[in-house]
Each structure stands twice: as structure tokens, then as C-alpha cells.
Design an enzyme around this catalytic site. Structure first.
Site, mmCIF file in Angstrom:
data_model
loop_
_atom_site.group_PDB
_atom_site.id
_atom_site.type_symbol
_atom_site.label_atom_id
_atom_site.label_comp_id
_atom_site.label_asym_id
_atom_site.label_seq_id
_atom_site.Cartn_x
_atom_site.Cartn_y
_atom_site.Cartn_z
ATOM 1 N N HIS A 272 1.007 -0.758 -0.335
ATOM 2 C CA HIS A 272 0.408 -0.158 -0.193
ATOM 3 C C HIS A 272 0.717 1.184 -0.500
ATOM 4 C CE1 HIS A 272 -3.234 2.347 0.246
ATOM 5 N NE2 HIS A 272 -4.079 2.293 2.062
ATOM 6 N N ARG A 328 -3.891 9.886 -10.888
ATOM 7 C CA ARG A 328 -2.946 11.033 -9.817
ATOM 8 C C ARG A 328 -0.711 9.987 -10.016
ATOM 9 N NH1 ARG A 328 -4.243 7.327 -4.696
ATOM 10 N NH2 ARG A 328 -3.943 5.704 -6.272
#
Ligand code: CMX
Length: 439
Positions: A272, A328
Site C-alpha cells: 500500500h 494521480r
């Protein structure tokens, strides 16, 4: 802050009425089936919660309250003469669903500055207690937990709180925590890399500018980047590890400090949020192994294949939901094209982008061979001199607070209950498959 609370109160009351009718009239509708494989494979594709602040489309990427990243870069208020959105505006949008005015974001900058000055002393003592070779995320989480004794929600709950009022104190805690996170993060940075010399925030600066000031990296370009960075990392719907952890722990009515600390523990994992440091570490190892700061396409391809053959992942690539290049990543690439088109490392990141997807695709098993948010961020930070790459996930964490805490205010405003899905044992599954037991 009364305006923000007033808008939230009105909107959440209306939403509560709508949801009651929705569940009464349609509560028994099925929204999907769950296959056995899915519960063994990280619950991919199982829709299992409501998370009001953002929604991720696998092809198009994230939308915050319906707005894409390019739309927000255009519509959210900026500082005078600025080009990047102020993250304060994103928080306002996530809480209210409305694009704020310039005055609204200025009010938030001012409010957060005032709250930042009240960061409890034990936060610094707790961070100081760690040896300097501790990971910055460990110190950051310790700082957040050390700030918890100021929780108004925990205090009010212990005195006896009507459930209708939960949201108000969760909002109060969220505002204070968001205001103090740059102080906590900057202190971790100063303690670990700069001998513990603390820099105070300054009145009149926005949240990002004060953060870069406290980090000790006062450079207009870096502050501009931070405004973009802190906006785009804020939220990615509810199922990712950090958002889901905050949502889950918050559902036990643990206060925002405790639930956010749980989310940060999840963000610290290499699959993550830690992937942003892993990307830079991997690029540096590749440069060293090849013996060049500017590896060619062929050299990168060979190194990617070597990484995979060693049973490792290529950091910064792949995603559990997205199936296209992460917007992003694209926003950061656009920023780099405008501000540092000739940067060597940035150009290496772009060359990696040309090489990795076809190789991952050729493996025949990866569902998304495209880059995610973490593939680009480190090169931008390094350009402005932030070379301490094990700190990068802390920056991600400061931003993530905006989304997950806005979502937490909504979760309490809508009275969401304790989250408690059912689990099975494999023994039970085999007995069911053999027809010996029912599920
Ligand atoms: N490099 C090599 N192999 C990869 C890979 C990558 N970047 N991404 C996925 N794979 C492999 C998986 O390990 C899996 O292999 P096995 O079947 O042998 O176990 C296979 O491809 C299928 O995986 P998937 O269904 O496409 O991906 P998941 O949804 O299971 O995992 C993720 C998603 C992000 C964990 C994975 O792509 C990954 O590990 N990427 C690298 C780490 C990274 O960049 N994480 C950051 C994500 C964004 C964020 O949260 O910040």
C-alpha cells in the site's frame, strides 16, 4: 467552523431521511453475488460498505464527490497567483459536497493554524523516545496515538453522549488531528534527520506552506508540489487498506485518533503506501546494479525481468481496482513536465513507464500492468531535495487524513453501525463442498 458544521448537519439530516426510505423500499435488493474464490483472494470485487466521500472507477480513476483530479485542479481555490489546489478546499468538498469559496479555505487555513499550536507536549516526548533508526511511519503513528488524550469524542462519550451528536465530536477531533498532523510529521522529519531541531508554524500561511516550513524545506516549487500532493493522495474510496482500517476501527466508536492510527499502520505496508519509498529504493538499486544514473530502455527491461524472476513485485505498478494508468500518476507527470522536464530521475521514471506495462502484461496474470500513484511521487520529492525516501509514506499519511476523516464524520453522521462481516474456516468450506454442512 460553524458554517461547515451547519452545512454538514443539514446535508446529513436530509441524507438520513433518504437512506431510511431507501432501505425500507429497496433494502432486500441484491447488489451482487460472492464467489468462493473472492473470499480467498482479498475480497476483490465484493461491494461491502458505503463510503460517501469518493468513488473509484476502474477505467477512469478516482472522483472526489463526483469531481475528477483535472476538474479539481481547475475548480478548487488556490493561493493568490497559485496554480495548484489548496488541500483545505478538498476537505471542505469532501465534508459538504460543495466546492468552497476562497474565503472558506482561508477560514480552514486559519482554524488549522490555531489548532496546530495546541499540539500536546507528549507528542514530541513520544517521538523522542524512539531510536533514530526507527521507521518514520512508526514514529508518526506513535505521535498520533500520543495526541489521543485530547480527544473530545472519547471524553464526551465517557460522560454519556447521545448517538445523534457523535458526528459533532468526531468532526471536532478530525479538525484538530488534521491541523496537528503536519506538526507531528515535520517533527518526525526534524528528529530523524536534523537533530530534533523543531521549526514553528507561522500565522498567515496555508496548511501546505506551513508544513513545508516546519519540514525546513522552504522552496516555492516544493510547496506548490505539496499542495498538489496533499490533494491527490487524500482519498481513494473506502476499500483500500488505510481507508478501510479507519472505517472499521471507527465503527467500534474508537475516536478519530485511534482509528486514524490504525489506518496509518495499514498505509505503512509495502503493498500500500510504503510503495512510494519502495519505488525510489528499487530505482536506486537498479542504477547501482547497472552502473548508470540514466539506464536505457533495454537495461530497464532486463532489470524488471530480474525483479520478477526473484519473486518480487515491481513497486508502483498494479492496482486492486484500477485497470488503467492512475490519474494521480498522470497529474504528477504533468506537474513534472511543466516544472522539471529535464530532471534525470524523472526521465528515468518516464522510461520505466514505457518498459514495465508490456512486461507485466506478458506474465498473463496481472490484472493491471499500469503505474499507480506511487510510481511517480518520489522522483518529484527528490527533485526538490527531499532525499530521505523512507519518509515519503508519512507525506502520504498526512494527506490521507483529509479523506478518511471526512468519511468518518459522515459515517457517524449517518449512524453507521459496528462493522462485523462473517468469516469461515477452510474446514467449514470443505464440509460445505462435500455436502456435509450448510453455510
Ligand atoms: N509486479 C509484479 N507482479 C505483480 C505486480 C507487480 N507490480 N502487481 C501484481 N502482480 C502479481 C501479483 O503478485 C499476483 O501474483 P500471484 O498470482 O503469483 O500471487 C498477480 O500479479 C495478480 O495480481 P493482481 O490481481 O493483478 O493484483 P492484486 O489486486 O492482487 O494486488 C497490488 C494489487 C497493488 C497489491 C499489486 O499490484 C502490487 O503488489 N503492486 C506493487 C506494489 C504497489 O505498487 N503498491 C501500491 C498500490 C497503490 C497504493 O495502495 O498506494
Amino acid at each position: 467552523m460553524e458554517k461547515l458544521k451547519k452545512i454538514f448537519k443539514e446535508k446529513s439530516e436530509q441524507q438520513n431521511i433518504k437512506l431510511k426510505t431507501l432501505l425500507k423500499e429497496h433494502g432486500e435488493k441484491n447488489i451482487g453475488e460472492v464467489q468462493l474464490a473472492q473470499i480467498y483472494q482479498g475480497m476483490r470485487g465484493i461491494t461491502g460498505m458505503i463510503y460517501e466521500t469518493s468513488l473509484l472507477d476502474s477505467q477512469e480513476g478516482i472522483r472526489f464527490r463526483g469531481y475528477s483530479i483535472p476538474e479539481l485542479r481547475e475548480k478548487l481555490p488556490k493561493i493568490k497567483g497559485g496554480t495548484e489546489p489548496l488541500p483545505e478546499g478538498l476537505f471542505y468538498l469532501l465534508v459538504t459536497g460543495e466546492i468552497p469559496s476562497q474565503q472558506d479555505v482561508e477560514m480552514l487555513s486559519k482554524d488549522w493554524f490555531e489548532r496546530s499550536k495546541k499540539t500536546p507536549k507528549q507528542v514530541f516526548t513520544a517521538i523522542d523516545a524512539f531510536p533514530n533508526d526507527s521507521h518514520p511511519m512508526t514514529m508518526f503513528i506513535a505521535g498520533i496515538v500520543a495526541a489521543q488524550p485530547q480527544s473530545v469524542f472519547a471524553q464526551k462519550y465517557s460522560e454519556g453522549l447521545n448517538k445523534k451528536d457523535y458526528w459533532e465530536y468526531v468532526f471536532e477531533d478530525s479538525m484538530t488531528l488534521i491541523a496537528q498532523l503536519p506538526v507531528i510529521a515535520a517533527y518526525v522529519f526534524r528528529k530523524k534527520y536534523h537533530g530534533g531541531k523543531k521549526i514553528e508554524p507561522k500565522e498567515g500561511l496555508d496548511w501546505s506552506a506551513n508544513f513545508t516550513k516546519m519540514l525546513g524545506i522552504e522552496n516555492d516549487g516544493f510547496t506548490k508540489l505539496m499542495r498538489l500532493y496533499l490533494t491527490i493522495h487524500a482519498d481513494h474510496e473506502g476499500g483500500n487498506v488505510s481507508a478501510h482500517a479507519v472505517h472499521l476501527v471507527g465503527s467500534a466508536l474508537s475516536d478519530p485518533y485511534l482509528s486514524f492510527a490504525a489506518g496509518m499502520a495499514g498505509l505503512a505496508g509495502p503493498l500500500h503506501g510504503l510503495a512510494n519509498q519502495e519505488v525510489i529504493k528499487w530505482i536506486f538499486e537498479m542504477q547501482e546494479s547497472i552502473g548508470s544514473k540514466t539506464p536505457s530502455k533495454e537495461q530497464i527491461e532486463e532489470y524488471v525481468k530480474k525483479t520478477i524472476s526473484e519473486g518480487k513485485v515491481v513497486p508502483g505498478y498494479g492496482h486492486a481496482v484500477l485497470r488503467k494508468t492512475d490519474p494521480r500518476f498522470t497529474a504528477q507527470m504533468e506537474f513534472a513536465k511543466e516544472h522539471m522536464p529535464d530532471d534525470e530521475l524523472v526521465n528515468t521514471v518516464w522510461r520505466i513507464y514505457e518498459c514495465v506495462p508490456p512486461i507485466l502484461e506478458s506474465l498473463g496474470k496481472i490484472k493491471n500492468p499500469w503505474p499507480n500513484v506511487d510510481a511517480h511521487s518520489g522522483a518529484l520529492l527528490l527533485h526538490y531535495g527531499m532525499k530521505e525516501y523512507d519518509f515519503y509514506t508519512v507525506l502520504f499519511g498526512v494527506s490521507r487524513a483529509l479523506g478518511v476523516l471526512a468519511a468518518q464524520v459522515w459515517a457517524r453522521g449517518l449512524g453507521f453501525p459496528l462493522e462485523r462481516p462473517k468469516s469461515l474456516t477452510s474446514e467449514k468450506v470443505f464440509a460445505w463442498i462435500e455436502g456435509k454442512e450448510k453455510l
